[in-house]
Write a protein that holds these residues in place. Structure first.
Motif, PDB file in Angstrom:
ATOM      1  N   SER A   4       9.221  16.325 -10.712  1.00  0.00           N
ATOM      2  CA  SER A   4       8.611  16.815  -9.476  1.00  0.00           C
ATOM      3  C   SER A   4       9.137  18.197  -9.132  1.00  0.00           C
ATOM      4  CB  SER A   4       8.908  15.859  -8.325  1.00  0.00           C
ATOM      5  OG  SER A   4      10.274  15.937  -7.955  1.00  0.00           O
ATOM      6  N   ALA A  20      10.485  19.004  -6.331  1.00  0.00           N
ATOM      7  CA  ALA A  20      11.773  18.835  -5.669  1.00  0.00           C
ATOM      8  C   ALA A  20      12.893  18.603  -6.670  1.00  0.00           C
ATOM      9  CB  ALA A  20      11.701  17.667  -4.682  1.00  0.00           C
ATOM     10  N   GLU A  21      12.623  17.849  -7.732  1.00  0.00           N
ATOM     11  CA  GLU A  21      13.654  17.580  -8.743  1.00  0.00           C
ATOM     12  C   GLU A  21      14.105  18.865  -9.420  1.00  0.00           C
ATOM     13  OE1 GLU A  21      12.690  13.072 -10.349  1.00  0.00           O
ATOM     14  OE2 GLU A  21      11.463  14.744 -11.084  1.00  0.00           O
ATOM     15  N   ILE A  28      13.824  21.943  -8.255  1.00  0.00           N
ATOM     16  CA  ILE A  28      14.546  22.762  -7.280  1.00  0.00           C
ATOM     17  C   ILE A  28      16.000  22.318  -7.189  1.00  0.00           C
ATOM     18  CG2 ILE A  28      14.783  23.301  -4.812  1.00  0.00           C
ATOM     19  CD1 ILE A  28      11.766  23.290  -4.602  1.00  0.00           C
ATOM     20  N   ALA A  29      16.210  20.989  -7.285  1.00  0.00           N
ATOM     21  CA  ALA A  29      17.563  20.430  -7.170  1.00  0.00           C
ATOM     22  C   ALA A  29      18.386  20.635  -8.437  1.00  0.00           C
ATOM     23  CB  ALA A  29      17.479  18.951  -6.840  1.00  0.00           C
ATOM     24  N   TYR A  33       6.973  26.896 -12.396  1.00  0.00           N
ATOM     25  CA  TYR A  33       7.074  25.437 -12.322  1.00  0.00           C
ATOM     26  C   TYR A  33       6.330  24.766 -13.486  1.00  0.00           C
ATOM     27  CZ  TYR A  33       5.901  20.689 -10.830  1.00  0.00           C
ATOM     28  OH  TYR A  33       5.702  19.331 -10.793  1.00  0.00           O
ATOM     29  N   GLU A  69       4.637  21.642  -0.339  1.00  0.00           N
ATOM     30  CA  GLU A  69       5.363  21.293   0.879  1.00  0.00           C
ATOM     31  C   GLU A  69       6.798  20.852   0.577  1.00  0.00           C
ATOM     32  OE1 GLU A  69       3.039  18.401   2.933  1.00  0.00           O
ATOM     33  OE2 GLU A  69       1.364  19.784   3.318  1.00  0.00           O
ATOM     34  N   GLN A  70       7.071  20.530  -0.699  1.00  0.00           N
ATOM     35  CA  GLN A  70       8.432  20.163  -1.088  1.00  0.00           C
ATOM     36  C   GLN A  70       9.362  21.375  -1.094  1.00  0.00           C
ATOM     37  OE1 GLN A  70       8.404  17.894  -4.805  1.00  0.00           O
ATOM     38  NE2 GLN A  70       6.424  17.018  -4.272  1.00  0.00           N
ATOM     39  N   CYS A  71       8.776  22.570  -1.052  1.00  0.00           N
ATOM     40  CA  CYS A  71       9.582  23.794  -0.995  1.00  0.00           C
ATOM     41  C   CYS A  71       9.892  24.117   0.461  1.00  0.00           C
ATOM     42  CB  CYS A  71       8.836  24.956  -1.644  1.00  0.00           C
ATOM     43  SG  CYS A  71       9.707  26.533  -1.537  1.00  0.00           S
ATOM     44  N   PRO A  72      11.158  24.224   0.832  1.00  0.00           N
ATOM     45  CA  PRO A  72      11.506  24.448   2.254  1.00  0.00           C
ATOM     46  C   PRO A  72      10.896  25.716   2.838  1.00  0.00           C
ATOM     47  CG  PRO A  72      13.443  23.843   0.965  1.00  0.00           C
ATOM     48  CD  PRO A  72      12.349  24.081  -0.017  1.00  0.00           C
TER      49      PRO A  72
END
Length: 385
Positions: A104, A106-107, A109-110, A88, A39-42
């Protein structure tokens, strides 16, 4: 009546527990948490489960349910789950080995930890959809990706792979030859292979890919309400089949009847079932069902598919387009579903069985049967007329 296209699995038993051999391939623990992480992936959304009541009535069944992966990640196929997760896992492994931390989703991805992961190059061999998934995973995390394609892969699928930032190498051969070329080049360059098939000494990555596929099965269980009595699942090397069979076998109190569907020219599972061990397909894997055009199974999947599938069957090329049309242009108020040639293979298998009284009786398909199908891919290129 000729039922040479349908064969029972002499090793399968409905009372067989899900044991250590199966858990070594598909471990159901933690899959719901994995779904939450995604869910952290848009671009991630739960894909729909469609009911086809009118078609069920026509075939004399209680229910037909289709898990529609044509909408996965805006990507068009279930394969996105496996490629993104496997990339990942490799990235977190590199960071963990160096810094003893687990970044994570999200990290990464950023763009965090690029000092450790920036030189990684991901690669795979694919007939199309898996290559797109690895390309999507690499792009999501800002990594380079090279995809090896066999000669039969469509120009549309190559374009879709390039659109996700990957480089493409065309191999003048079939899928297995593309795999060999990918392995040779990766060994020479130190690239990281993200393959959905296994070989001796290479099993952990295909397991991670299959673990990603389990997310769609976990979603389906929540959406179903009542468990299916029958599951028709298409197979190439066997990764999706292992995820579907393994996860349902592990978590449901009563396991359904599992039917594995393949193109006749790419019947590596059908032939392996007859032999009792992995053997090649009887044909040349020349099929419109590009995602299933495999001449050999993934050996790591045998403890689940080889031991747990109840039936193996093949379908003919001329059975594909009618199944696609039936999904795209339903009658009786059923929802329309966009499907590619590989995506509709499970339905093509169900239609073939239901058109043969002896086959339907053998599989115990009747008015009480609730059938689950997986639409593994949407349209990419040719549309059903």
């Amino acid at each position: 009546m000729d039922l040479s296209w349908l064969a029972p699995n002499p090793r399968a038993r409905h009372d067989q527990p899900y044991g250590d051999a199966q858990r070594s391939v598909i471990n159901a623990a933690g899959v719901p948490e994995l779904a939450q992480m995604l869910e952290q992936c848009p671009a991630h959304h739960v894909t729909p489960l469609h009911r086809l009541p009118a078609l069920a009535r026509r075939l004399g069944l209680a229910d037909i349910l289709v898990k529609d992966e044509s909408q996965r990640f805006g990507f068009g196929a279930f394969k996105a789950l496996g490629g993104v997760l496997a990339v990942y896992v490799r990235l977190t492994g590199v960071v963990g080995a160096a810094d003893r931390i687990a970044p994570s989703f999200a990290e990464l991805i950023a763009g965090a930890h690029k000092d450790l992961t920036g030189d990684l190059v991901f690669t795979t061999a694919s007939s199309g959809n898996h290559g797109r998934s690895v390309a999507a995973g690499a792009k999501l995390f800002g990594a380079r990706c090279v995809v090896f394609l066999p000669k039969f892969t469509s120009a549309e699928k190559e374009t879709a792979i390039r659109a996700r930032g990957a480089e493409v190498v065309r191999v003048d051969g079939d899928y297995d030859e593309a795999v060999a070329a990918c392995r040779r080049t990766s060994e020479q360059n130190g690239w990281t292979i993200i393959s959905d098939t296994s070989w001796e000494g290479y099993e952990s990555v295909p397991r991670n890919v299959m673990r990603g596929y389990c997310v769609l099965v976990d979603e389906a269980i929540v959406q179903l309400g009542q468990a299916p009595t029958h599951v028709f699942v298409q197979a190439g090397v066997g990764g999706l089949a292992a995820a579907v069979i393994g996860y349902l076998w592990a978590v449901l109190p009563e396991r359904p009847t599992f039917i594995v569907v393949e193109p006749r020219s790419a019947d590596c599972w059908f032939q392996s079932n007859q032999a009792g061990k992995p053997v090649p397909a009887s044909g040349n894997a020349d099929t419109a069902m590009g995602g299933l055009a495999c001449r050999a199974i993934s050996p790591v999947t045998w403890p689940i598919v080889g031991e747990g599938a109840d039936w193996f069957m093949t379908i003919e090329e001329d059975e594909v387009m009618p199944a696609r049309r039936l999904l795209a242009h339903p009658t009786g108020g059923d929802p329309a579903i966009a499907s590619g040639p590989s995506g509709c293979a499970g339905l093509a298998g169900l239609l073939r069985v239901c058109s043969d009284e002896a086959a339907a009786k053998a599989l115990k398909l009747d008015g009480q049967s609730r059938v689950l199908l997986i639409n593994t891919e949407g349209n990419l290129g040719e549309q059903p007329a």
